[in-house]
Design an enzyme around this catalytic site. Structure first.
Site, PDB file in Angstrom:
ATOM      1  N   GLU A 185       4.570  -5.268   7.294  1.00 52.78           N
ATOM      2  CA  GLU A 185       3.804  -4.194   7.942  1.00 52.78           C
ATOM      3  C   GLU A 185       4.233  -3.911   9.374  1.00 52.78           C
ATOM      4  O   GLU A 185       4.154  -2.770   9.833  1.00 52.78           O
ATOM      5  CB  GLU A 185       2.299  -4.515   7.897  1.00 52.78           C
ATOM      6  CG  GLU A 185       1.648  -4.278   6.546  1.00 52.78           C
ATOM      7  CD  GLU A 185       1.732  -5.471   5.600  1.00 52.78           C
ATOM      8  OE1 GLU A 185       2.540  -6.403   5.850  1.00 52.78           O
ATOM      9  OE2 GLU A 185       0.993  -5.478   4.610  1.00 52.78           O
ATOM     10  N   GLU A 213      -0.437  -9.174  -0.783  1.00 49.99           N
ATOM     11  CA  GLU A 213      -1.869  -9.420  -0.530  1.00 49.99           C
ATOM     12  C   GLU A 213      -2.646  -9.424  -1.849  1.00 49.99           C
ATOM     13  O   GLU A 213      -3.581 -10.207  -2.033  1.00 49.99           O
ATOM     14  CB  GLU A 213      -2.405  -8.365   0.448  1.00 49.99           C
ATOM     15  CG  GLU A 213      -1.816  -8.575   1.844  1.00 49.99           C
ATOM     16  CD  GLU A 213      -2.126  -7.449   2.819  1.00 49.99           C
ATOM     17  OE1 GLU A 213      -1.781  -6.285   2.512  1.00 49.99           O
ATOM     18  OE2 GLU A 213      -2.721  -7.716   3.869  1.00 49.99           O
ATOM     19  N   ALA A 230       0.871  -1.180   0.000  1.00 53.89           N
ATOM     20  CA  ALA A 230       0.000   0.000   0.000  1.00 53.89           C
ATOM     21  C   ALA A 230       0.907   1.228   0.000  1.00 53.89           C
ATOM     22  O   ALA A 230       2.061   1.162   0.435  1.00 53.89           O
ATOM     23  CB  ALA A 230      -0.881  -0.010   1.244  1.00 53.89           C
ATOM     24  N   GLY A 256       0.708  -4.921   0.862  1.00 57.01           N
ATOM     25  CA  GLY A 256      -0.461  -4.974  -0.025  1.00 57.01           C
ATOM     26  C   GLY A 256      -0.151  -5.603  -1.382  1.00 57.01           C
ATOM     27  O   GLY A 256      -1.050  -6.141  -2.035  1.00 57.01           O
TER      28      GLY A 256
HETATM   29  N1  CAA Z   1       4.624   3.246  -0.603  1.00 55.44           N
HETATM   30  C1  CAA Z   1       4.993   4.410  -1.161  1.00 55.44           C
HETATM   31  N2  CAA Z   1       6.128   4.560  -1.874  1.00 55.44           N
HETATM   32  C2  CAA Z   1       6.910   3.471  -2.017  1.00 55.44           C
HETATM   33  C3  CAA Z   1       6.565   2.223  -1.453  1.00 55.44           C
HETATM   34  C4  CAA Z   1       5.365   2.127  -0.727  1.00 55.44           C
HETATM   35  N3  CAA Z   1       4.920   0.972  -0.205  1.00 55.44           N
HETATM   36  N4  CAA Z   1       7.562   1.331  -1.747  1.00 55.44           N
HETATM   37  C5  CAA Z   1       8.462   2.007  -2.468  1.00 55.44           C
HETATM   38  N5  CAA Z   1       8.084   3.294  -2.637  1.00 55.44           N
HETATM   39  C6  CAA Z   1       8.777   4.366  -3.349  1.00 55.44           C
HETATM   40  C7  CAA Z   1       9.945   4.910  -2.540  1.00 55.44           C
HETATM   41  O1  CAA Z   1       9.499   5.856  -1.594  1.00 55.44           O
HETATM   42  C8  CAA Z   1      10.801   5.481  -3.606  1.00 55.44           C
HETATM   43  O2  CAA Z   1      10.259   6.725  -4.005  1.00 55.44           O
HETATM   44  P1  CAA Z   1      11.207   8.049  -4.085  1.00 55.44           P
HETATM   45  O3  CAA Z   1      12.183   7.715  -5.167  1.00 55.44           O
HETATM   46  O4  CAA Z   1      10.240   9.123  -4.448  1.00 55.44           O
HETATM   47  O5  CAA Z   1      11.838   8.193  -2.752  1.00 55.44           O
HETATM   48  C9  CAA Z   1      10.612   4.536  -4.780  1.00 55.44           C
HETATM   49  O6  CAA Z   1       9.398   3.824  -4.523  1.00 55.44           O
HETATM   50  C10 CAA Z   1      11.723   3.505  -4.902  1.00 55.44           C
HETATM   51  O7  CAA Z   1      11.838   2.833  -3.663  1.00 55.44           O
HETATM   52  P2  CAA Z   1      13.234   2.679  -2.867  1.00 55.44           P
HETATM   53  O8  CAA Z   1      14.144   3.826  -3.175  1.00 55.44           O
HETATM   54  O9  CAA Z   1      12.910   2.434  -1.440  1.00 55.44           O
HETATM   55  O10 CAA Z   1      13.808   1.365  -3.559  1.00 55.44           O
HETATM   56  P3  CAA Z   1      14.805   0.301  -2.917  1.00 55.44           P
HETATM   57  O11 CAA Z   1      15.237  -0.580  -4.033  1.00 55.44           O
HETATM   58  O12 CAA Z   1      15.875   0.978  -2.126  1.00 55.44           O
HETATM   59  O13 CAA Z   1      13.923  -0.567  -1.883  1.00 55.44           O
HETATM   60  C11 CAA Z   1      11.958  -1.764  -1.179  1.00 55.44           C
HETATM   61  C12 CAA Z   1      12.880  -1.355  -2.357  1.00 55.44           C
HETATM   62  C13 CAA Z   1      12.713  -2.730  -0.257  1.00 55.44           C
HETATM   63  C14 CAA Z   1      10.756  -2.475  -1.783  1.00 55.44           C
HETATM   64  C15 CAA Z   1      11.536  -0.503  -0.394  1.00 55.44           C
HETATM   65  O14 CAA Z   1      11.028   0.457  -1.309  1.00 55.44           O
HETATM   66  C16 CAA Z   1      10.483  -0.744   0.654  1.00 55.44           C
HETATM   67  O15 CAA Z   1      10.790  -1.266   1.713  1.00 55.44           O
HETATM   68  N6  CAA Z   1       9.227  -0.358   0.354  1.00 55.44           N
HETATM   69  C17 CAA Z   1       8.140  -0.465   1.331  1.00 55.44           C
HETATM   70  C18 CAA Z   1       7.685  -1.902   1.511  1.00 55.44           C
HETATM   71  C19 CAA Z   1       6.602  -1.972   2.557  1.00 55.44           C
HETATM   72  O16 CAA Z   1       6.804  -1.674   3.721  1.00 55.44           O
HETATM   73  N7  CAA Z   1       5.403  -2.371   2.130  1.00 55.44           N
HETATM   74  C20 CAA Z   1       4.248  -2.477   3.035  1.00 55.44           C
HETATM   75  C21 CAA Z   1       3.407  -1.239   2.895  1.00 55.44           C
HETATM   76  S1  CAA Z   1       2.149  -1.142   4.117  1.00 55.44           S
HETATM   77  C22 CAA Z   1       0.875  -2.082   3.533  1.00 55.44           C
HETATM   78  O17 CAA Z   1       0.953  -2.677   2.477  1.00 55.44           O
HETATM   79  C23 CAA Z   1      -0.343  -2.090   4.436  1.00 55.44           C
HETATM   80  C24 CAA Z   1      -1.397  -3.051   4.062  1.00 55.44           C
HETATM   81  O18 CAA Z   1      -1.266  -4.257   4.220  1.00 55.44           O
HETATM   82  C25 CAA Z   1      -2.691  -2.561   3.618  1.00 55.44           C
END
Ligand code: CAA
Length: 256
Positions: A135, A115, A66, A112
């Site tokens: 999460e 999911e 998400a 998500g």
């Molecule tokens: N939401 C918003 N933006 C996201 C995102 C997310 N879930 N995942 C990645 N991005 C964005 C980053 O902010 C970044 O944007 P900017 O360049 O503007 O800063 C861009 O995508 C590239 O990401 P990274 O620079 O972080 O790329 P990376 O290769 O260094 O890392 C990754 C990759 C490990 C996937 C890392 O991006 C990450 O950990 N993302 C979040 C994963 C996460 O926590 N997901 C769970 C979300 S909560 C959820 O899903 C709740 C639910 O169940 C309903």
């Protein structure tokens, strides 16, 4: 079928639906979720589509979860609504879609994103895929069905460990534990998904729709009743007549 945040390509009754926000690793913002909700409404009456393949744009990510930036300032009620509406409008709709949905996981499937892949009817993955529910690292739990669908797919103990540690599964490990059905090189992922979809399109779509409904009920108390009702219902359908006639006439069936 055009959507702001999805690319939809239809060929040979197969729709490839690509989440198209590669700059944010296809994170599921409101726009993508709205488009997915509309697509799965629209597809019901679209006779040109019999199988749907879900994938992500780019080589790095299926969907990284998400959109964290969108919900970072939410309060409890807004958080509850995010999960409830998401599940109702997208994730449950996909699971209950009577046309087969295959997730072609082409990289990160996190939160998500996993999911979403788990709400599809089955998953194949590329060798670089990484799957997990991180999460708790954000002070949350999975909210789009992850606490329910992950244990069903990989067992309660493994799901507990995966959610508590936030560890990611490699594609190889995901295949070993049944989270994905197959792993292929990324260059071959869509071709393999289309090959599987092509096999499905040759079979009776009405029977497949009933099979999805029955299989989705496998863990419900009335699962056997649903199977019996679906089985009986199909005897009145043209596909049953065509399928059985083709068998007797020693030819391939030609389902409408
Ligand atoms: N939401 C918003 N933006 C996201 C995102 C997310 N879930 N995942 C990645 N991005 C964005 C980053 O902010 C970044 O944007 P900017 O360049 O503007 O800063 C861009 O995508 C590239 O990401 P990274 O620079 O972080 O790329 P990376 O290769 O260094 O890392 C990754 C990759 C490990 C996937 C890392 O991006 C990450 O950990 N993302 C979040 C994963 C996460 O926590 N997901 C769970 C979300 S909560 C959820 O899903 C709740 C639910 O169940 C309903």
């Amino acid at each position: 079928m055009t959507y702001e945040n999805l690319l939809v390509e239809v060929e040979n009754k197969i729709a490839v639906v690509t989440l198209n926000r590669p700059q944010a690793l296809n994170a599921l913002n409101k726009g993508i979720l709205d488009d997915l909700s509309s697509f799965f409404d629209d597809v019901k009456s679209n006779d040109d589509i019999r199988v749907i393949i879900l994938t992500g744009a780019g080589e790095k990510s299926f969907a990284a979860g998400a959109d964290i930036k969108e919900f970072a300032s939410f309060n409890a009620e807004e958080g509850k609504q995010l999960a409830a509406k998401g599940q109702e409008r997208v994730f449950n709709k996909i699971e209950n879609c009577t046309k087969p949905v295959i997730a072609a996981v082409n990289g990160f499937a996190l939160g998500g994103g996993l999911e979403l892949a788990m709400s599809a009817h089955f998953r194949i993955a590329s060798t670089n895929a990484k799957l997990g529910l991180p999460e708790v690292t954000l002070g949350l739990i999975p909210g789009y069905g992850g606490t329910q669908r992950l244990p069903k797919l990989i067992g309660k103990g493994r799901a507990m460990q995966a959610i508590m540690t936030a560890d990611m599964f490699t594609a190889e490990r995901a295949e070993q534990i049944g989270l994905v059905n197959e792993v292929v090189e990324q260059a071959n992922l869509l071709a393999r998904a289309k090959e599987i979809a092509g096999k499905i399109t040759k079979n009776s779509s009405i029977a497949i729709g009933q099979a999805i409904t029955a299989i989705n009920s496998y863990d419900k108390p009335n699962g056997f009743d649903i199977e019996i009702a679906s089985f009986g219902y199909l005897f009145e359908e043209d596909d049953f007549k065509e399928g059985t006639t083709a068998f007797v006439e020693k030819r391939k069936p030609n389902f409408k």
